[in-house]
Design a protein around this motif. Structure first.
Motif, PDB file in Angstrom:
ATOM      1  N   THR A 149      34.883  45.167  37.874  1.00 49.86           N
ATOM      2  CA  THR A 149      35.601  44.432  36.842  1.00 49.86           C
ATOM      3  C   THR A 149      35.002  44.878  35.513  1.00 49.86           C
ATOM      4  O   THR A 149      33.934  45.502  35.486  1.00 49.86           O
ATOM      5  CB  THR A 149      35.422  42.907  37.015  1.00 49.86           C
ATOM      6  N   ASP A 150      35.687  44.584  34.407  1.00 48.71           N
ATOM      7  CA  ASP A 150      35.135  44.961  33.104  1.00 48.71           C
ATOM      8  C   ASP A 150      33.769  44.323  32.901  1.00 48.71           C
ATOM      9  O   ASP A 150      32.820  44.982  32.471  1.00 48.71           O
ATOM     10  CB  ASP A 150      36.086  44.533  31.977  1.00 48.71           C
ATOM     11  N   GLY A 194      35.453  44.558  42.837  1.00 49.84           N
ATOM     12  CA  GLY A 194      36.590  44.239  43.686  1.00 49.84           C
ATOM     13  C   GLY A 194      36.121  43.992  45.109  1.00 49.84           C
ATOM     14  O   GLY A 194      34.952  44.201  45.440  1.00 49.84           O
TER      15      GLY A 194
END
Length: 119
Positions: free
Chosen positions: A100-101, A88
């Protein structure tokens, strides 16, 4: 006895009271890439981004809202990782960033790739 031409090792910026005023690694990164001995050195930012992403895994934790990591790395690198979609936006008052994944999985994979000792 050291010679007068001995290499001076960089030290972090300090206040008038001799207190360290910059605890981030950015000052050292900037010192290295601007050091006269590094004048001809070309820095591979992709490799730096990869290692920083791997090291973010080292300080990762789950706060119940997903994986996060402490943001103690160079700001330019953090901005690049954000633009690549791995973390982020690092700008803000929070002392950590969220992954993030894709970023968390890549961070984990890179950490294993660079630092795991194979038996």
């Amino acid at each position: 006895m050291p010679s007068s031409s001995a290499t001076q090792h960089p030290s972090p910026p300090r206040s008038q009271n001799n207190e360290i005023i910059d605890h981030s690694p950015s000052w050292l990164y900037n010192e290295i890439i601007t050091h006269p001995d590094s004048a001809d050195m070309k820095i591979d930012e992709e490799k730096i981004d990869e290692i920083v992403l791997a090291l973010l895994h080292l300080t990762s934790f789950d706060d119940g809202n997903g994986p996060r990591a402490w943001k103690g790395q160079d700001w330019d690198v953090m901005d690049r990782l954000h633009k690549k979609g791995f973390i982020g936006d690092p700008k803000g008052k929070a002392k950590s960033i969220w992954f993030t994944d894709e970023g968390f999985q890549k961070s984990k994979d890179l950490f294993k790739q660079h630092f795991e000792i194979n038996k």
